[in-house]
Motif scaffolding. Structure first.
Motif, PDB file in Angstrom:
ATOM      1  N   SER A  26       0.855  -1.189   0.000  1.00  0.00           N
ATOM      2  CA  SER A  26       0.000   0.000   0.000  1.00  0.00           C
ATOM      3  C   SER A  26       0.891   1.239   0.000  1.00  0.00           C
ATOM      4  CB  SER A  26      -0.905   0.000   1.220  1.00  0.00           C
ATOM      5  OG  SER A  26      -0.127   0.123   2.383  1.00  0.00           O
ATOM      6  N   GLU A  27       0.272   2.358  -0.283  1.00  0.00           N
ATOM      7  CA  GLU A  27       0.981   3.635  -0.172  1.00  0.00           C
ATOM      8  C   GLU A  27      -0.017   4.685   0.289  1.00  0.00           C
ATOM      9  OE1 GLU A  27       2.556   4.797  -3.966  1.00  0.00           O
ATOM     10  OE2 GLU A  27       0.661   4.508  -5.004  1.00  0.00           O
ATOM     11  N   LYS A  28       0.510   5.770   0.822  1.00  0.00           N
ATOM     12  CA  LYS A  28      -0.373   6.834   1.301  1.00  0.00           C
ATOM     13  C   LYS A  28      -0.506   7.894   0.223  1.00  0.00           C
ATOM     14  CE  LYS A  28       0.407   6.522   6.284  1.00  0.00           C
ATOM     15  NZ  LYS A  28      -0.785   5.723   6.501  1.00  0.00           N
ATOM     16  N   VAL A  29      -1.757   8.330   0.001  1.00  0.00           N
ATOM     17  CA  VAL A  29      -1.953   9.460  -0.915  1.00  0.00           C
ATOM     18  C   VAL A  29      -2.870  10.473  -0.230  1.00  0.00           C
ATOM     19  CG1 VAL A  29      -1.645   8.210  -3.108  1.00  0.00           C
ATOM     20  CG2 VAL A  29      -3.918   8.311  -2.080  1.00  0.00           C
ATOM     21  N   THR A  30      -2.741  11.722  -0.623  1.00  0.00           N
ATOM     22  CA  THR A  30      -3.644  12.730  -0.079  1.00  0.00           C
ATOM     23  C   THR A  30      -4.886  12.784  -0.968  1.00  0.00           C
ATOM     24  OG1 THR A  30      -2.531  14.429  -1.346  1.00  0.00           O
ATOM     25  CG2 THR A  30      -1.798  14.129   0.938  1.00  0.00           C
ATOM     26  N   PRO A  32      -6.425  14.949  -2.862  1.00  0.00           N
ATOM     27  CA  PRO A  32      -6.402  15.417  -4.255  1.00  0.00           C
ATOM     28  C   PRO A  32      -5.774  14.399  -5.216  1.00  0.00           C
ATOM     29  CG  PRO A  32      -5.600  17.124  -2.770  1.00  0.00           C
ATOM     30  CD  PRO A  32      -5.728  15.877  -1.955  1.00  0.00           C
ATOM     31  N   HIS A  33      -5.094  13.376  -4.690  1.00  0.00           N
ATOM     32  CA  HIS A  33      -4.470  12.375  -5.560  1.00  0.00           C
ATOM     33  C   HIS A  33      -5.126  11.006  -5.424  1.00  0.00           C
ATOM     34  CE1 HIS A  33      -1.313  15.467  -4.956  1.00  0.00           C
ATOM     35  NE2 HIS A  33      -1.339  15.373  -6.279  1.00  0.00           N
ATOM     36  N   ALA A  34      -6.311  10.969  -4.828  1.00  0.00           N
ATOM     37  CA  ALA A  34      -6.896   9.669  -4.501  1.00  0.00           C
ATOM     38  C   ALA A  34      -7.946   9.176  -5.506  1.00  0.00           C
ATOM     39  CB  ALA A  34      -7.509   9.726  -3.100  1.00  0.00           C
ATOM     40  N   THR A  35      -8.348  10.013  -6.434  1.00  0.00           N
ATOM     41  CA  THR A  35      -9.398   9.612  -7.372  1.00  0.00           C
ATOM     42  C   THR A  35      -9.005   8.360  -8.153  1.00  0.00           C
ATOM     43  OG1 THR A  35      -9.850  11.943  -7.663  1.00  0.00           O
ATOM     44  CG2 THR A  35     -10.926  10.457  -9.218  1.00  0.00           C
ATOM     45  N   GLY A  36      -9.895   7.379  -8.167  1.00  0.00           N
ATOM     46  CA  GLY A  36      -9.656   6.156  -8.941  1.00  0.00           C
ATOM     47  C   GLY A  36      -8.773   5.150  -8.216  1.00  0.00           C
ATOM     48  N   ARG A  37      -8.222   5.529  -7.072  1.00  0.00           N
ATOM     49  CA  ARG A  37      -7.341   4.596  -6.357  1.00  0.00           C
ATOM     50  C   ARG A  37      -8.177   3.621  -5.536  1.00  0.00           C
ATOM     51  NH1 ARG A  37      -1.994   6.177  -6.404  1.00  0.00           N
ATOM     52  NH2 ARG A  37      -1.704   3.963  -5.921  1.00  0.00           N
ATOM     53  N   ILE A  38      -7.562   2.500  -5.179  1.00  0.00           N
ATOM     54  CA  ILE A  38      -8.292   1.445  -4.469  1.00  0.00           C
ATOM     55  C   ILE A  38      -7.913   1.432  -3.003  1.00  0.00           C
ATOM     56  CG2 ILE A  38      -8.766  -1.030  -4.440  1.00  0.00           C
ATOM     57  CD1 ILE A  38      -8.938  -0.638  -7.386  1.00  0.00           C
ATOM     58  N   LEU A  39      -8.942   1.547  -2.178  1.00  0.00           N
ATOM     59  CA  LEU A  39      -8.736   1.640  -0.733  1.00  0.00           C
ATOM     60  C   LEU A  39      -8.158   0.344  -0.188  1.00  0.00           C
ATOM     61  CD1 LEU A  39      -9.400   3.931   1.179  1.00  0.00           C
ATOM     62  CD2 LEU A  39     -11.585   2.805   1.644  1.00  0.00           C
ATOM     63  N   LYS A  40      -7.114   0.466   0.635  1.00  0.00           N
ATOM     64  CA  LYS A  40      -6.424  -0.719   1.150  1.00  0.00           C
ATOM     65  C   LYS A  40      -7.104  -1.272   2.413  1.00  0.00           C
ATOM     66  CE  LYS A  40      -2.830  -3.495   1.286  1.00  0.00           C
ATOM     67  NZ  LYS A  40      -2.695  -4.603   0.360  1.00  0.00           N
ATOM     68  N   ASN A  41      -7.642  -0.373   3.257  1.00  0.00           N
ATOM     69  CA  ASN A  41      -8.281  -0.819   4.509  1.00  0.00           C
ATOM     70  C   ASN A  41      -9.676  -0.222   4.632  1.00  0.00           C
ATOM     71  OD1 ASN A  41      -5.719  -1.913   5.397  1.00  0.00           O
ATOM     72  ND2 ASN A  41      -5.119   0.213   5.732  1.00  0.00           N
ATOM     73  N   ASP A  42     -10.510  -0.884   5.466  1.00  0.00           N
ATOM     74  CA  ASP A  42     -11.821  -0.310   5.777  1.00  0.00           C
ATOM     75  C   ASP A  42     -11.629   1.056   6.422  1.00  0.00           C
ATOM     76  OD1 ASP A  42     -13.153  -2.555   4.944  1.00  0.00           O
ATOM     77  OD2 ASP A  42     -13.477  -3.368   6.957  1.00  0.00           O
ATOM     78  N   PHE A 175     -10.089  12.437   7.146  1.00  0.00           N
ATOM     79  CA  PHE A 175      -9.024  11.595   6.580  1.00  0.00           C
ATOM     80  C   PHE A 175      -8.453  12.334   5.379  1.00  0.00           C
ATOM     81  CE2 PHE A 175     -11.729   8.462   8.670  1.00  0.00           C
ATOM     82  CZ  PHE A 175     -10.802   7.656   9.310  1.00  0.00           C
ATOM     83  N   TYR A 176      -7.370  13.061   5.569  1.00  0.00           N
ATOM     84  CA  TYR A 176      -6.798  13.794   4.439  1.00  0.00           C
ATOM     85  C   TYR A 176      -5.817  12.912   3.680  1.00  0.00           C
ATOM     86  CZ  TYR A 176      -4.669  17.369   1.593  1.00  0.00           C
ATOM     87  OH  TYR A 176      -4.218  18.093   0.514  1.00  0.00           O
ATOM     88  N   GLU A 177      -5.276  11.908   4.401  1.00  0.00           N
ATOM     89  CA  GLU A 177      -4.333  10.979   3.785  1.00  0.00           C
ATOM     90  C   GLU A 177      -4.922   9.585   3.919  1.00  0.00           C
ATOM     91  OE1 GLU A 177       0.401  11.787   4.137  1.00  0.00           O
ATOM     92  OE2 GLU A 177      -0.515  10.492   5.600  1.00  0.00           O
TER      93      GLU A 177
END
Ligand code: AMP
Ligand code: MG
Length: 408
Positions: A26-30, A32-42, A175-177
């Motif tokens: 996994s990696e951390k994104v803020t 503004p960069h999270a659109t389309g990304r897949i959430l790693k945890n609930d 949750f900003y990140e």
């Protein structure tokens, strides 16, 4: 392994499940960069939203009991105690029957109030006297604490592909990140002595490389990072060294072409000869796409995709995508559209078929018809809106039958 000992699509998926562990970092994104990304945890709410009782209108916060029976003909008089300011805690309290506070939309309700009367139903007589012509019910125009999101609730499940709406929810909870799956890296290798780079002039017998770009696009559309390893001649040693490099650098390796049983089809042997290399599948009972290979080396999956572009893209859609979804935990739900089939279409029993179709809108109904073309013709898929899946044991489709069409 015998090319003609083919597996069904279902058995191939099962074999994939049994042979891979689907670990992705996994990696951390803020945001503004999270659109389309897949959430790693609930995502679990650690606070209530809203955290205070809020008004949904501009008006007067009241105790509904004080206005029982108020109407246009029998107005009630309220004593205006003050004004609640936006973004500030409501410090006032309705302590005596008949009191009210002015509250703006989104403002906090003062203690002792249970509803808000819209300003439209009131008349201000002087600085402390309000006439009200409506009897609100308890809770009217109020959002209760935790009505939107309750503390402790799972608000977004892991494996969700973040859209604007989920990003709004994350933001509301502070949750900003967020932790998202690293984008899987897909290595793309095209093979074939006849295949040349698209910017070059071609001579008789040669064709331009389609699959590198087709697969590059499909990888991006499916949330992956494509890594191009270029065009490789049908030479065993060259292919082997490039595949080795790709296996070391990527999560998934795609080799297009050379997956059949021809003299210069090196893919099966290359996979077998890699360090810890293993050929798992050679041939899937699907049309188009039968000459498909699946192998494994260093816990990475290697797909040998058919050289025919249409077959190559169909196998990406049904098998490569399956693996990507297992890896990230995100399963795309696609809803088919119902269409009336235009012709009688016969299909051989025993293998599953993915038939590209175009759609015609006749106003009252949608008509689907196959985009015919030998699988070597590349325009078939650009003319197609989507495809119909015809099961292994079905014999075809009747004219006029209603079919489910999935988007390509
Ligand atoms: P193969 O799977 O290598 O036997 O190739 C099957 C057919 O697909 C042949 O007609 C190839 O010329 C064609 N083909 C293979 N690779 C590509 C490519 N990258 N772009 C377009 N056509 C290809
Ligand atoms: Mg070839």
């Amino acid at each position: 392994m015998d090319m003609f000992n083919v597996l069904t699509v279902k058995d191939t998926s099962k074999l994939i499940d049994e042979n891979f562990s689907f670990a992705i970092e996994s990696e951390k994104v803020t945001l503004p960069h999270a659109t389309g990304r897949i959430l790693k945890n609930d995502i679990i709410a650690d606070e209530n939203v809203p955290g205070f009782r809020r008004s949904t209108v501009d008006g007067y916060a009241v105790n509904s009991r004080d206005l029982f029976g108020a109407s246009e003909s029998i107005q009630s008089i309220l004593d205006l105690k003050g004004e609640i300011l936006m973004g500030q805690e409501a410090l006032g309290i309705i302590s005596v029957p008949g009191q009210c506070y002015y509250v703006p939309t989104g403002g906090m309700l003062p203690g002792g109030s249970d509803s808000v009367v819209m300003i439209e139903y009131s008349e201000k007589l002087d600085d402390t006297t309000i006439l009200v012509s409506k009897s609100p019910s308890p809770g009217e125009n109020v959002v209760e604490v935790g009505e939107d999101i309750r503390k402790g609730e799972v608000v977004i499940k892991k494996g969700t592909r973040l859209r604007a709406y989920e990003i709004g929810v994350l933001s509301s909870l502070g949750f900003y990140e967020v932790d998202v799956c690293k984008k899987p890296r897909i290595g793309i290798i095209s093979t074939g002595d006849e295949v040349v780079h698209p910017s070059e002039n071609i001579s008789q017998g040669q064709i331009r490389d389609i699959n590198t770009y087709l697969l590059n696009s499909l990888a991006e559309e499916n949330g992956c990072v494509p890594v191009a390893y270029g065009l490789v001649r049908d030479e065993y040693e060259i292919l082997k060294s490039i595949v080795e490099k790709a296996v070391n650098e990527c999560d998934i390796v795609l080799i297009s072409g050379g997956s059949s049983v021809g003299k210069r089809d090196n893919t099966p042997k290359v996979i077998n000869d890699l360090e810890n290399g293993e050929l798992l599948v050679h041939g899937i009972s699907v049309k188009p796409g039968k000459p498909t290979i699946i192998g494994k080396a260093k816990e990475k999956i290697i797909f040998g995709l058919p050289g025919h572009p249409l077959a190559c893209s169909v196998i990406f859609q049904i098998m490569v995508k399956y693996y990507i979804e297992r890896l990230t935990g995100h399963k795309e739900t696609s809803y088919p559209i119902s269409c009336r089939f235009k012709i009688n279409y016969h299909k051989a029993k025993g293998r599953e078929e993915f038939l590209p179709v175009k759609i015609e809108d006749r106003g009252t109904e949608l008509i689907a018809s196959p985009v015919f073309g030998k699988s070597g013709l590349i325009t078939s898929f650009s003319k197609a809106w989507g495809y119909i899946r015809i099961g292994r044991n079905e014999e075809g489709i009747r004219e006029g039958q209603i079919v489910s069409v999935y988007k390509f």
